[in-house]
Scaffold this active site. Structure first.
Site, PDB file in Angstrom:
ATOM      1  N   HIS A  51       0.815  -1.222   0.000  1.00  0.00           N
ATOM      2  CA  HIS A  51       0.000   0.000   0.000  1.00  0.00           C
ATOM      3  C   HIS A  51       0.853   1.278   0.000  1.00  0.00           C
ATOM      4  CE1 HIS A  51      -2.912   3.029   1.141  1.00  0.00           C
ATOM      5  NE2 HIS A  51      -2.350   3.164   2.334  1.00  0.00           N
ATOM      6  N   HIS A  76       3.846   6.907   5.235  1.00  0.00           N
ATOM      7  CA  HIS A  76       2.648   7.611   5.698  1.00  0.00           C
ATOM      8  C   HIS A  76       1.834   6.865   6.759  1.00  0.00           C
ATOM      9  CE1 HIS A  76       0.186   5.266   2.774  1.00  0.00           C
ATOM     10  NE2 HIS A  76      -0.801   5.540   3.604  1.00  0.00           N
ATOM     11  N   GLU A  80       0.776   5.797  12.513  1.00  0.00           N
ATOM     12  CA  GLU A  80      -0.565   5.342  12.869  1.00  0.00           C
ATOM     13  C   GLU A  80      -0.597   3.833  13.152  1.00  0.00           C
ATOM     14  OE1 GLU A  80      -2.570   7.548  13.488  1.00  0.00           O
ATOM     15  OE2 GLU A  80      -4.504   6.527  13.661  1.00  0.00           O
ATOM     16  N   ASP A  81       0.118   3.062  12.377  1.00  0.00           N
ATOM     17  CA  ASP A  81      -0.054   1.602  12.431  1.00  0.00           C
ATOM     18  C   ASP A  81       1.123   0.820  13.002  1.00  0.00           C
ATOM     19  OD1 ASP A  81      -2.493   2.030  11.307  1.00  0.00           O
ATOM     20  OD2 ASP A  81      -1.885   1.512   9.257  1.00  0.00           O
ATOM     21  N   ASP A 143      -3.166   8.535  -0.913  1.00  0.00           N
ATOM     22  CA  ASP A 143      -3.508   7.428  -0.018  1.00  0.00           C
ATOM     23  C   ASP A 143      -4.963   7.014  -0.265  1.00  0.00           C
ATOM     24  OD1 ASP A 143      -3.468   5.690   2.291  1.00  0.00           O
ATOM     25  OD2 ASP A 143      -4.351   7.317   3.471  1.00  0.00           O
ATOM     26  N   ASP A 263     -22.834  15.655 -25.849  1.00  0.00           N
ATOM     27  CA  ASP A 263     -21.403  15.508 -25.647  1.00  0.00           C
ATOM     28  C   ASP A 263     -20.990  14.382 -24.705  1.00  0.00           C
ATOM     29  OD1 ASP A 263     -21.894  16.748 -23.120  1.00  0.00           O
ATOM     30  OD2 ASP A 263     -21.283  18.700 -23.861  1.00  0.00           O
TER      31      ASP A 263
HETATM   32 MN    MN Z   1      -2.672   4.542   4.047  1.00  0.00          MN
END
Ligand code: MN
Length: 722
Positions: A51, A76, A80-81, A143, A263
């Site tokens: 990812h 990134h 957080e993880d 992301d 169009d």
């Molecule tokens: Mn992410």
């Protein structure tokens, strides 16, 4: 494909547009993220690092951003993880990269809920306000794009929620930043989950019709190409089917069938110069019939997000309408990549009269004129919304405030009742003082109580928004009426003292009438109240009757001189030590009646020894002392003070029955002897009470004052002076 070759592809993609990128740094960011995410898996079952790699790829391929952005994209999700911290990133990479990653993490933590339009607008603005560096948003959008591309692995509920968010937040932001291609893809992907049936219908139908149109479009393309060649205009020409979401909008918003939509196809002609754009437009209109109301010149007047192009819709040879977009190469880059395209173009966009709500985009474009493109995105601090702070309610609503706003502003923005019954505030779940300055992204909760005592006067200073201030003022005006009146009256009286006057001196019919006439209040109460809550000032009130006051002051002084002459009783040795003078006559001045504990000053009178004043007595003021400097002499209280000293108090009350009785009872409780109690009702319905008593010292006097203050109806207790 294995991870290593995916990484290699990323490096290759960067090398194409930025051969001098910091590949060593990018490599280290990749290695760090790879190790940090090791063992984690995506919903698809792939290793997690896939990812961040894909996000970095979008940042490189679609946005062509700098090395720092690529590194931030790779990193990134580590804060957080994984156990990695911003400090660690700052140390191992750079503070900038740590800030970028932290910024992206912060945006990730925001919980969106579906709200009305105004709320969504606030959300979008808040993203900017929180990002500081526009690269944070660009990485965050990348992301989101990758997450949307891989949304099939999520649960239907999650798909729907993320798609809504994307449609309402990220697609509009991409649009605002001029990133057309990403915006389209985000919209199409969202539509796929939000209305799978509608999406399928459009995709399959356009697929079915495609071959039929394709032939015609190819012929048309060849025809235009030939004519432009003949004119000697260098150009590229493409055609494409409009993207599903734009067709969807037309079908479902304008209630049209696929066949009825103008169009479905668009040609894009890219040329070298602006002159060529107009020349091409002329030629197209010569070849095909233009639908006149559908000619749009965004070159002359660019869209607020900086988009420039000429759009015209014409009827083709077989009666099929199509749109033609004509623009320069540079305009095309900006149309596709928006803000990110400026990275590539050093010369910048020519500024025309852009207008509209998104003034900042204009500034954004202006800012980079003449600036080195290398510095451009780097320096693109998002000061765009520096004039607003965005915070959350506990329910997830976003509210905007002026900078410097406090929980007080927040409370009043929710409801005036909330503000008026506020007892405290929590910011991000922590109790904070009411003067805490709110920051974008804060979650603010207001604690209230039925027994709250209401806003204090100091809240006026702590509030930043006009809304809060005016609500506080209203409340103070309404709820603190008695207090306002008492405060206003005291302020007014203190102004009067500059003229040597008291309120009782001005409540003559003439002065009172002049005062009310000149200040436009109906009653003295109204005037006092206005002074008390800050709607009017005591200085102004006094200035409006300056002439009358001067006359009254003159009369008063004449009266006083007569009054003072007969009473010259002399007392000595009253517990006063006069510096340098033994056994001298001492008398206590009648104007301020000092008691032991007061700071005092001595004045050598002509023939009557030393007169003792309180240091704060106007008659002993520094100005007065300058008039006769050699007559003023330092005095102090000795240890052998008298049993008691005469002094006076002035009490302001609401006029009512039994006032004298209550005051007398209070004093008798305290075993204080009263020498005189004189109550005088004024024309403004107050009772002014002059109280002559004897006390041992200041401590006892203060006790008396506190006790009298508690008597019902009493607004003010002061020691007269001057
Ligand atoms: Mn992410």
């Amino acid at each position: 494909m294995d991870i290593q070759s995916q990484y290699q592809q990323l490096e290759d993609a960067v090398r194409i547009y930025n051969p001098s990128a910091d590949f060593e740094g990018i490599q280290r960011a990749f290695a760090f993220a790879d190790i940090a995410h090791r063992g984690q898996k995506r919903k698809s079952g792939e290793p997690y690092i896939v990812h961040p790699l894909a996000v970095a790829m979008i940042v490189a391929k679609e946005l062509r951003l700098d090395s720092e952005s690529i590194e931030a994209a790779l990193l990134h999700d580590v804060i957080e993880d994984t156990p990695a911290t911003a400090e660690e990133l700052s140390r191992l990479f750079s503070p900038t990269i740590a800030n970028l990653v932290e910024g992206v993490s912060k945006l990730t933590r925001i919980q969106y809920t579906t709200k009305e339009d105004e709320q969504m607008e606030n959300f979008r603005k808040m993203l900017f306000a929180m990002s500081r560096d526009i690269r944070v948003i660009l990485v965050k959008i990348s992301d989101r794009l990758h997450n949307m591309r891989t949304m099939d692995y999520q649960t239907p509920a999650k798909q729907r929620q993320k798609s809504l968010e994307t449609m309402e937040i990220y697609a509009p932001i991409s649009h605002r930043l001029g990133m057309q291609r990403i915006k389209w893809e985000l919209e199409d992907l969202s539509l796929k989950y939000l209305d799978p049936i509608g999406y399928e219908e459009i995709v399959s139908k356009t697929e079915v019709d495609r071959p039929r149109y394709e032939v015609m479009m190819e012929q048309t393309q060849a025809e235009i190409h030939r004519h432009l060649e003949e004119m000697g205009i260098r150009h590229e020409i493409f055609y494409r089917m409009k993207h599903p979401y734009s067709i969807y909008r037309k079908m479902f918003i304008q209630h049209k069938s696929l066949e009825e939509i103008f169009d479905l196809f668009a040609f894009r002609i890219i040329v070298d110069t602006v002159q060529d754009c107009y020349a091409v437009m002329g030629e197209i209109h010569a070849l095909y019939n233009p639908i006149n109301e559908r000619i749009k010149d965004y070159i002359g007047i660019p869209k607020p997000n900086g988009y420039q192009s000429i759009h015209t819709t014409v009827i083709g040879n077989r009666g099929v309408p199509f749109e033609v977009q004509i623009r320069t190469r540079e305009m095309n880059e900006i149309a596709e990549y928006g803000v990110a395209a400026h990275w590539k173009y050093k010369q910048g966009v020519e500024e025309e009269g852009t207008e509209g709500r998104f003034e900042w985009v204009r500034r954004l474009l202006e800012n980079q004129e003449g600036a080195d493109a290398e510095d451009y995105i780097r320096s693109l601090k998002v000061d765009l919304f520096d004039d607003e702070v965005f915070v959350f309610t506990p329910r997830g609503d976003v509210r905007s405030f002026p900078p410097g706003a406090t929980p007080i502003d927040f409370a009043y923005a929710i409801h005036s009742d909330i503000g008026n019954s506020m007892t405290g505030a929590k910011v991000n779940n922590r109790l904070v003082p009411l003067n805490t300055v709110l920051k974008s992204g804060d979650i603010v909760e207001i604690l209230t109580s039925k027994n709250a005592k209401g806003p204090g006067r100091d809240w006026m200073q702590m509030a930043r928004s006009n809304e809060a201030r005016s609500k506080i003022r209203q409340w103070l005006k309404r709820e603190r009426k008695d207090e306002n009146i008492a405060n206003g009256r005291a302020a007014f009286e203190s102004e009067l003292r500059h003229f040597g006057l008291r309120i009782r001196d001005i409540t003559t019919p003439e002065i009172l009438a002049a005062l009310l006439r000149n200040t436009s209040y109906h009653t003295l109460d109204e005037l006092y109240a206005a002074i008390g809550y800050g709607g009017f000032t005591a200085q102004k009130a006094v200035m409006r009757i300056e002439g009358e006051l001067k006359r009254a002051a003159k009369q008063r002084t004449e009266g006083e001189i007569k009054e003072e002459a007969p009473s010259k009783k002399v007392r000595s040795e009253q517990g006063i030590i006069v510096e340098g003078l033994d056994n001298c006559l001492v008398k206590f001045s009648r104007c301020c009646t000092p008691v032991p504990g007061d700071e005092i000053q001595g004045f050598i009178t002509r023939g009557f020894g030393v007169s003792v004043h309180r240091a704060d007595c106007p008659n002993a003021s520094p100005e007065r002392r300058k008039e006769n400097p050699d007559r003023w002499i330092p005095v102090t209280w000795g240890s052998d003070t008298n049993e008691s000293y005469p002094t006076s108090l002035e009490v302001v009350c609401r006029d009512r029955d039994n006032l004298a009785r209550d005051i007398a009872a209070a004093l008798s409780d305290l075993k204080i002897s009263i020498r005189g109690l004189n109550i005088h009702a004024t024309e403004d319905d107050f009772a002014l009470c002059r109280l002559d008593l004897r006390v041992r010292d200041l401590e006892e006097l203060n006790k008396v004052m506190r006790r009298i203050h508690q008597i019902s109806g009493v607004l003010n207790v002061t020691r007269p002076a001057g």
